[in-house]
Design a protein around this motif. Sequence first.
Motif: not given
Length: 940
Positions: A580-582, A752-756, A871-874, A912-920
């Motif tokens: 974040g921001p991602c 709630t959520f944020s765009w970032q 998503t937020s892989v700790c 490590i952010w692993c959300g959908g905008t990240v490419d595998r």
Amino acid sequence: RAISSSGSRFAKILIGDPTDPSCASVFEQRGHEVDQKPGLSKDELMKIIGQYEGLVVRSGVKVDKDIIEAGTSLRIVGRAGTGVDNIDVPAATSKGILVMNTPGGNTISTAELAMTHILALARSIPSAVASMKAGRWDRKKYMGSELTGKTVGIVGLGRIGKEVAGWCTKFGMTAIGYDPILTDHATRAVGIEPVSLDELFSRSDFITLHTPLTLDTRNLICKENLMKCKKGVRIVNCARGPIVNPQDLLEALETGKVAGASLDVYPTEPPTEDLYPLIKHPNVISTPHIGASTLDAQVRVAHDIASQMCDVLEGGEYVGVLNAPNMAFARKSKLSSYIKLGEKIGSLHSQLLGSAKVRSMKIVLHGPDLAVSEMTGPMSAAILKGTLNHLLTQQVNFVNAVGLAKELGLSIEVSFSQEDPSGYLNGLSVEFEIDGLLNGKRSIAGTCMGNQPRITSIDDFTISFYPSGNLILLNNPDIPGILERVSSVLAKSDINIANFAMGRVRQGGTAMSCIKVDGTVPENILSNLRSISGVRNVIPVQIQIGEDPSFRIEEEIHQGAVYGTPLPADKPVNPEFSSGPCKKRPGYSLQMLRTDSLGRSHRSKLGKNRLKYAIEETRRILGVPSDYLIGIVPASDTGAYEMAMWGMLGPKPIDICYWESFGKGWYTDAISHLNLKDQTREFTVPKYGLLPDLTQTSPESDIIFTWNGTTSGVKVPNAGWIRDDRTGITFNDATSAVFAMNIEWEKVDVTTFSWQKVLGGEGGHGIIILSPRAVERLESFVPPNRPLPKIFRMTKKGKIDKSIFEGSTINTPSMLCVEDYIDSLAWADSVGGLKSLIKRSQANFSVVEKFVEKHEWIDFLAQDPKTRSNTSVCLTLDLNEKQVKKVAALLEKEAVAYDIGSYRDAPPGLRIWCGGTVDREDVECLMPWLEWAYTEAKSS
């Protein structure tokens, strides 16, 4: 013919075509002798070419086999430009002559010309200009086509194709592309949608060609493929003339299938008479092959080719070499020592052959760093160079090694294994199939310890020695006293033993010994060794590797690990793994955002429509029920969540569930700022990585929780613990869960959520989603003695202010951020919507999960696999805090991963952010780098 290993020396260079004066100037400034003789006939060139070590040409001089044969001193042919159609590259290769070009020198000039052709074609500029010069005013005749909103198909995604694609997208075009080599991942990374060739033909309004001429691309634009195109397609060719079949294109122009064509290149140049019906067609624009014809390009290619050739001649780096393996990859990845190992194994193999002949060669590259396709060429060339230099009388180098092997009929097979069978991080094994050997095969394996090549086995014998200098290999019985007898023979002849190694299959059986000695061993001494009882197969070996300065292999700095830690082969295309921001969506570009709402009031009709559209698309993609309200509110997720807490908490008991820092912040808000301590229960855990027992919450209480703990990597696996018959309100902070996890809307009243976060939007804006139950609470409850700031007020005169949820925001939003969010929603929809986004995120997490399973030094902070965030892989490491920080710093320094240190309140580790905008593919590239950085930090 070999490229001398004597280091820097001056050379004699012939410039055979007209070039910018900077070419000769560079050679002269660096001490080389230059002759400029453009316009020579072939016979004249053949008479003098033997004097020169370097030849510079453009497209005029034909460097055929005869010229190459006559160039007895020739070492390098440099093409001041891109295409090498005029150079017989195979003939040069067989003679060990480097061929190089300046592939980037013409990029901008050719790309600009292609873009000019596209624009001129869209608006019929040449015809309109000719009409004006003829004294006519044919304004209505030249009705053009806008580029905005059109699709451009780019065939060939090299430097020029990518450049053209970038400019086209800035004109508002959608860029689709086909390239047989470039991966889909790399294509998307530059903002181009990868498609098949057939799809490109069927979808494109404009087709622009940027591919080299090959058997596959010759006559690519033919009748069959033109039939697949849209009616009215426009075609641009600034690449190679024979890619287009002129008769088929002319026919398509006549029928109207093709609306226009713009050509800078032709099948024959200058064009022959049969091409003029096409060139003179009213819907064709023609230029005389001027792609590289700018002063800037001519200076650039002339200067670059001279600099590149000087670098090679002086033993430095090489750039633009076309007929030799990519040694630069080995250097960049710190695998140069393995190139040396390969050459030494080849040399050892050839000297153990005796009078036998090798039929084939099987090479296996072992380990995560070495077992990559980019090492196939360098390793094959190195092994062959070491082998053939002992078998042939001619000098073999990295340039001609593979070609000579083909001439000899030597088959080569290269395969990969992610693990070395001997347990080393990386390793190399080479098996020869041999005529004249009893079992028909011999295998030699090795690895590098630090930067030192080392043999680890020969056939079934595990033996460890450094392959350098003068060696004696022999078989001997594994019995006491044999070493004494061997050393005695050598000592009597004043031959000093520098080192000794022995390997055996079993105790008391046959062993193999390797003795390193100072100096060569005379044949009579070898005969004395052979006379020792039980000693056989005594073979002297001399390992002395001569290096080509054009591929000089520098010594590498040992990085501290037991066997060295080479840098992994590939880096993520996008190193943005921040939580974040991602990361922005794949292919993101500011130029692709709509700008008509910028500079306009958010309360204008346009502004409100864009805000409302963002709300509607959010509902559609997330599947939010139609009776839920969605609003865009200030201050990101924090503002949205506190807006709900300040406006709704109070009438019911409160159960606050938290297991990391942000959830704890909501608890602090309730008891300290809202003064609700007496009616608040706390559900928490003693340490990060755990999830409290949520089933203990009361259905009669308002429940505060986060769906996904961004700083702990612990998520709520499902909402089954929330009762359907609840009387309280559930408050769901979903900022790092939405668009990546399945939110059970019937269970949550405030979300709630944020765009970032998950879609990689911009900060400062939040989304609040209210169920009918939440709306009822707002309309029935007025917090006593709790003044609400304006930005927290969601009601007017006791009723919900529905305008907030229809595009009328409480305060002024950034319309640029709004357009950015809409762009991310459009991308989400294009990849398949919510299901695909969740799938992308889970695929990313799966890569990390598999990596963690294989390595004991790394683990998830979340202890229960069911609660591990996708998503937020700790992650935790078996390092101290200082070493963990070094891991993150090393990855950032190498531009591999940015901002992945754990949150300040969390235990030391990585996030490590692993959300959908990240490419595998980027996550896969990151994993070997984690091991590299860990090893570096551990050794410190």
